[in-house]
Design an enzyme around this catalytic site. Structure first.
Site: not given
Ligand code: ADQ
Length: 471
Positions: A157, A365
């Site tokens: 990921h 990311d």
């Molecule tokens: P993350 O580093 O966690 O994931 P991201 O892809 O942005 O990063 O996903 C975060 C998730 O958490 C999103 O669905 C978002 O809506 C949720 N989220 C963030 N803040 C929130 C809040 N305050 N309340 C509720 N929900 C919240 C890792 C990798 C990424 C990759 C994903 C999926 O680092 O690059 O995109 O896995 O493969």
């Protein structure tokens, strides 16, 4: 397809309150439900210094969730140690933050062996196994050592770094060797796949013997780019309905007609939050007419607080936001609202829709799902503008965003100004292209594409074909 077995560090077990799960959990559960199967991982709990109890198995429909505790030493060495203080920073190009220790490295491989021993008795010969993310890279090699011949796939990921960055990690050869035990390796983007291929070659570990076909340590396996998506249509639906949600209504009232800039990230140094706050401050300095006319909402749940770098960052970001508010705010205007809370997905969708700008500026990311959620949540008649880091995997797909280099504070500040003044027709054109892409490439498609390639009979490796041609 036969039964599907998913293994990830943490498991998304449906909760009793029926809270909406994230896109990844929705897609994996749908695939598991269709084929029947098991989702195994760590419960998130420590058994202290005692050996963990046997797996706790819970059935929901066609899916069995299998959870195990870990000892406190395992949690510290495998999870907080090697996974989050070595692999995470290295894969995000933060060599300065990687903290090596022989103990942690041993713990990482030991816990993977432990997972393999707990999983193997549950596996039937024709099960298809899908392992997720950087915590579990050595799992297939451990399962192979126990004699398992099943098809095993791995999806990373987070980014895969270039060879010179990876080589900084003392056990990088062992990590690369572990990856060759899989049948299919999935990366977020073509850049990550290219980095992987060049690591194999540069370190003389293996070769790319055909497009996406690799050979290393006596095995042939495939690799591909599978960009993860979101549940686009469902998320857009949340956003449409969210206007009537009391929390979204209150948020709208409280900004009192000002433009809203929104950032949503786990508190993590890879997300570029401090640079973003700096860029916002710069934007206000360069565009004084926007003072008292714009509010920046940063929603940032704390994460990995046990890891020292994260604890330090919590304090740094809170202080920085406080300093900017103190310096620029007025009696009736708080420029930055900084919130450390998790928010339900329907409310989050509503907040994104209020945002005139979605500010998504990670320093690095794998993909970044927030960028995709922000786009999906927009009102087609009056969409906002996505300001996106070129170093997020999502930038390879979301060409309608204003792409920025997050290290360039001035350029990010300029993109905010451009986004806030962008004419409606341009906003709609940019948004439509991105939304069409996200509707077509949603998380269900990502899951199906990966599983189709994993279950498809492996094409004959190029080197074997060549051998047969030699008289
Ligand atoms: P993350 O580093 O966690 O994931 P991201 O892809 O942005 O990063 O996903 C975060 C998730 O958490 C999103 O669905 C978002 O809506 C949720 N989220 C963030 N803040 C929130 C809040 N305050 N309340 C509720 N929900 C919240 C890792 C990798 C990424 C990759 C994903 C999926 O680092 O690059 O995109 O896995 O493969």
């Amino acid at each position: 397809m036969s039964r599907l077995i998913v293994i990830s560090n943490r498991v998304s077990v449906p909760d009793k309150k029926g809270n909406a799960a994230g896109g990844l959990a929705v897609a994996l559960r749908a695939a598991l439900e269709e084929h029947g199967g098991i989702w195994m991982g760590w419960s998130g709990n420590s058994s202290g210094d005692k050996e963990p109890e046997p797996l706790v198995m819970t059935d929901h429909g066609n899916i069995t969730y299998a959870l195990t505790d870990l000892t406190q030493t395992d949690v510290e060495e495998y999870y907080q140690g090697f996974a989050n203080r070595v692999l995470w920073p290295i894969c995000h190009y933060r060599l300065d933050l990687a903290e090596y220790g022989r103990k942690e490295m041993d713990g990482y491989f030991r816990v993977n062996r432990f997972f393999a021993h707990r999983l193997a008795p549950l596996i039937q010969p024709d099960d298809v196994i899908w392992v997720h993310d950087y915590h579990l890279i050595p799992l297939a090699a451990e399962l192979r050592q126990m004699g398992l011949k099943n098809r095993i796939g791995f999806f990373l990921h987070i980014p895969w770094p270039p060879a010179d960055v990876l080589a900084i990690m003392p056990v990088h050869q062992e990590i690369m060797r572990s990856l060759s035990a899989y049948d299919l390796l999935g990366f977020q983007t073509d850049h990550d796949l290219e980095n992987f291929a060049s690591c194999l070659k540069r370190e003389e570990i293996g070769d790319e013997i055909g497009p996406g076909l690799f050979s290393a340590h006596g095995r042939t396996f495939r690799g591909g780019a599978y960009s993860i998506g979101i549940e686009t249509a469902a998320f857009a639906d949340f956003a449409r309905k969210a206007a009537s949600h009391s929390m979204v209504r209150k948020a709208r009232q409280s900004i009192e007609g000002r433009d809203l800039i929104i950032g949503v990230d786990r508190l993590d140094y890879s997300k570029g939050i401090t640079q973003r706050i700096e860029a916002f401050e710069r934007f206000l300095g360069d565009n004084p007419a926007y003072q008292n006319r714009v509010t920046y909402l940063q929603v940032t749940p704390k994460s990995r607080s046990e890891v020292p770098e994260y604890e330090a960052m919590q304090q740094a970001v809170a202080e920085q936001a406080g300093r900017v508010n103190g310096a620029i705010g007025t009696v009736d205007w708080v420029p930055i609202r900084y919130i450390n809370r998790s928010i339900s997905r329907p409310v989050l969708a509503g907040l994104y829709r209020l945002g005139r700008i979605g500010l998504v500026t990670p320093l690095r990311d794998g993909m970044n799902l927030v960028a995709k959620e922000y786009v999906a949540a927009q009102d087609p008649d009056d969409p906002g503008v996505l300001v996106l880091s070129r170093f997020a995997g999502a930038a390879r797909e979301l060409k309608g965003a204003l792409l920025v280099n997050p290290y360039d504070i001035e350029a990010t500040a300029n993109a905010m100004a451009r986004g806030l003044t962008m004419p409606l027709e341009e906003r709609q054109r940019r948004w439509r292209g991105m939304m069409d892409h996200l509707l077509e490439h949603d998380v269900a498609r990502w899951c199906n594409d990966f599983l189709k390639d994993l279950t498809e009979e492996a094409k004959p490796p190029v080197n074997q074909v060549t051998l047969r041609l030699v008289p």
